[in-house]
Design a protein around this motif. Structure first.
Motif, PDB file in Angstrom:
ATOM      1  N   THR A  97     -12.418  27.991  84.908  1.00  0.00           N
ATOM      2  CA  THR A  97     -13.023  26.940  84.064  1.00  0.00           C
ATOM      3  C   THR A  97     -13.547  27.499  82.742  1.00  0.00           C
ATOM      4  OG1 THR A  97     -15.076  27.195  85.326  1.00  0.00           O
ATOM      5  CG2 THR A  97     -13.631  25.364  85.934  1.00  0.00           C
ATOM      6  N   ASP A 134     -14.051  22.288  83.776  1.00  0.00           N
ATOM      7  CA  ASP A 134     -13.250  22.172  82.563  1.00  0.00           C
ATOM      8  C   ASP A 134     -12.407  20.914  82.572  1.00  0.00           C
ATOM      9  OD1 ASP A 134     -10.527  22.567  83.286  1.00  0.00           O
ATOM     10  OD2 ASP A 134     -10.783  24.712  83.318  1.00  0.00           O
ATOM     11  N   VAL A 135     -12.127  20.469  81.361  1.00  0.00           N
ATOM     12  CA  VAL A 135     -11.397  19.227  81.155  1.00  0.00           C
ATOM     13  C   VAL A 135     -10.003  19.311  81.790  1.00  0.00           C
ATOM     14  CG1 VAL A 135     -10.276  17.973  79.276  1.00  0.00           C
ATOM     15  CG2 VAL A 135     -12.708  18.571  79.113  1.00  0.00           C
ATOM     16  N   VAL A 157     -15.785  15.607  87.858  1.00  0.00           N
ATOM     17  CA  VAL A 157     -17.222  15.408  87.743  1.00  0.00           C
ATOM     18  C   VAL A 157     -17.722  14.358  88.731  1.00  0.00           C
ATOM     19  CG1 VAL A 157     -17.328  13.620  85.947  1.00  0.00           C
ATOM     20  CG2 VAL A 157     -18.939  15.510  85.882  1.00  0.00           C
ATOM     21  N   VAL A 163     -19.237  20.897  80.405  1.00  0.00           N
ATOM     22  CA  VAL A 163     -17.877  20.358  80.479  1.00  0.00           C
ATOM     23  C   VAL A 163     -17.093  21.111  79.415  1.00  0.00           C
ATOM     24  CG1 VAL A 163     -16.424  18.321  80.198  1.00  0.00           C
ATOM     25  CG2 VAL A 163     -18.657  18.115  81.320  1.00  0.00           C
ATOM     26  N   THR A 203     -13.129  21.162  75.846  1.00  0.00           N
ATOM     27  CA  THR A 203     -12.963  19.770  75.407  1.00  0.00           C
ATOM     28  C   THR A 203     -11.783  19.620  74.447  1.00  0.00           C
ATOM     29  OG1 THR A 203     -14.556  20.151  73.642  1.00  0.00           O
ATOM     30  CG2 THR A 203     -15.414  19.205  75.679  1.00  0.00           C
ATOM     31  N   MET A 237     -15.879  11.650  80.756  1.00  0.00           N
ATOM     32  CA  MET A 237     -16.211  12.740  81.688  1.00  0.00           C
ATOM     33  C   MET A 237     -17.659  13.194  81.473  1.00  0.00           C
ATOM     34  SD  MET A 237     -13.876  16.107  82.294  1.00  0.00           S
ATOM     35  CE  MET A 237     -14.316  17.346  83.516  1.00  0.00           C
ATOM     36  N   VAL A 238     -18.045  13.326  80.205  1.00  0.00           N
ATOM     37  CA  VAL A 238     -19.410  13.762  79.888  1.00  0.00           C
ATOM     38  C   VAL A 238     -20.413  12.686  80.311  1.00  0.00           C
ATOM     39  CG1 VAL A 238     -20.978  14.330  77.988  1.00  0.00           C
ATOM     40  CG2 VAL A 238     -18.666  15.287  78.038  1.00  0.00           C
ATOM     41  N   GLY A 241     -20.852  12.752  83.900  1.00  0.00           N
ATOM     42  CA  GLY A 241     -21.647  13.926  84.256  1.00  0.00           C
ATOM     43  C   GLY A 241     -23.130  13.623  84.113  1.00  0.00           C
ATOM     44  N   ALA A 274     -20.908  19.293  76.208  1.00  0.00           N
ATOM     45  CA  ALA A 274     -19.456  19.282  76.072  1.00  0.00           C
ATOM     46  C   ALA A 274     -19.093  20.449  75.169  1.00  0.00           C
ATOM     47  CB  ALA A 274     -19.003  17.964  75.463  1.00  0.00           C
TER      48      ALA A 274
END
Ligand code: GTP
Length: 270
Positions: free
Chosen positions: A33, A142-143, A150, A165, A168, A181-182, A185, A196
């Motif tokens: 990650t 990681d994205v 998440v 995260v 990005t 995603m953030v 989270g 991020a």
């Protein structure tokens, strides 16, 4: 770039005695990650303003230590590998002796240190550091691991001091909505901070660095309290001596007590 705002911890007056040793910052998260890269970025940005050292954990090699040394971001003598020889979480949660000794050796050799960063070996969503080893911890996703990671939860995602995260910049290439995603989270963390991050986005690196320095400032006042993100969820240990090829166990009853795993292949089930 995603909307990105975290509040760096601010020092408050404290009646607690000021700590006499360096702050220990754990960096955990699944394999690949970007933990080592994040630490390299932190070293690059912080090495000229705080006295730093790094402990890396790998299962069978000293690969992460060699990566950091070759990155040229820190005096190689300040980077020490711990070879765990077992599941990474064992050395950061169950028996932290090897990591404690490495951190204490670095502190003795480079006194006074401000910060020791300890990188866990890449593990899964359940692994977190014991507060007996670190004062604060980051959990790195990681994205490229998928936008849904998440939502899968776990103690690191929910309760690490900071959720990162990472990567990005890869969002558009892997079809992941980074903002979502953030946001998810943050929802999973009851207001605890999320950053991020991309090493290609200096503003996001600024946020990470500000959080680390803010946490260090609070630690120095004596006001920082190490938080245990919680016991691991039940998980599977492969063991060729076991009739089922391994066993499932949990750590819910550990309550901070020493916890041993039987050696792999021993057929003894912890
Ligand atoms: N695009 C992009 N790639 C990144 C970023 N950060 C790290 N990487 C890449 O991600 C890969 C894994 O990074 P590492 O830092 O080795 O990840 P790790 O978590 O330490 O890996 P393990 O120690 O094996 O668990 C490498 O190829 C890095 O170059 C980033 O911000 N953006």
């Amino acid at each position: 770039m995603p909307e990105n705002s975290i509040t760096a911890a601010t020092p408050t007056a404290a009646s607690a005695p000021q700590p006499v040793r360096a702050m220990r910052l754990g960096v955990a998260g699944p394999v690949g990650t970007g933990k080592s890269s994040l630490i390299a970025t932190l070293c690059r940005r912080l090495a000229h303003q705080v006295s730093l050292a790094v402990v890396t954990n790998d299962i069978y090699t000293d690969e992460d230590a060699r990566f950091l040394k070759s990155a040229g971001v820190l005096d190689p003598e300040r980077i020490r590998p711990v070879e765990t020889g077992a599941c990474p979480h064992t050395a950061i949660r169950d028996d932290v002796t090897a990591n404690l000794l490495a951190a204490e050796d670095l502190e003795a050799d480079f006194a006074p240190l401000d910060l020791v960063v300890i990188e866990s070996g890449g593990d899964n969503l359940t692994a977190t550091f014991s507060p007996a080893l670190v004062d604060a911890q980051l959990f790195v996703l990681d994205v490229a691991g998928g936008g849904d990671v998440v939502r899968k939860g776990g103690p690191g995602i929910a309760r690490a001091d900071l959720l990162v995260v990472n990567k990005t910049d890869l969002g558009p290439h892997v079809g992941v909505d980074v903002d979502r995603m953030v946001r998810e989270g943050r929802e999973a963390r009851d207001g605890r901070p999320v950053v991020a991050l991309s090493r290609h986005d200096e503003a996001s690196v600024d946020m990470l660095v500000a959080w680390v320095l803010g946490t260090l400032a609070t630690y120095r006042t004596g006001a920082h309290v190490a938080v245990d993100p919680g016991p691991m969820a039940p998980h599977f240990h492969a063991d060729e001596g076991h009739p089922d090829g391994g066993f499932v166990h949990d750590h819910a009853a550990d309550e901070g007590a020493a916890h041993q795993h039987a050696p792999a292949g021993s057929g003894r089930y912890a």
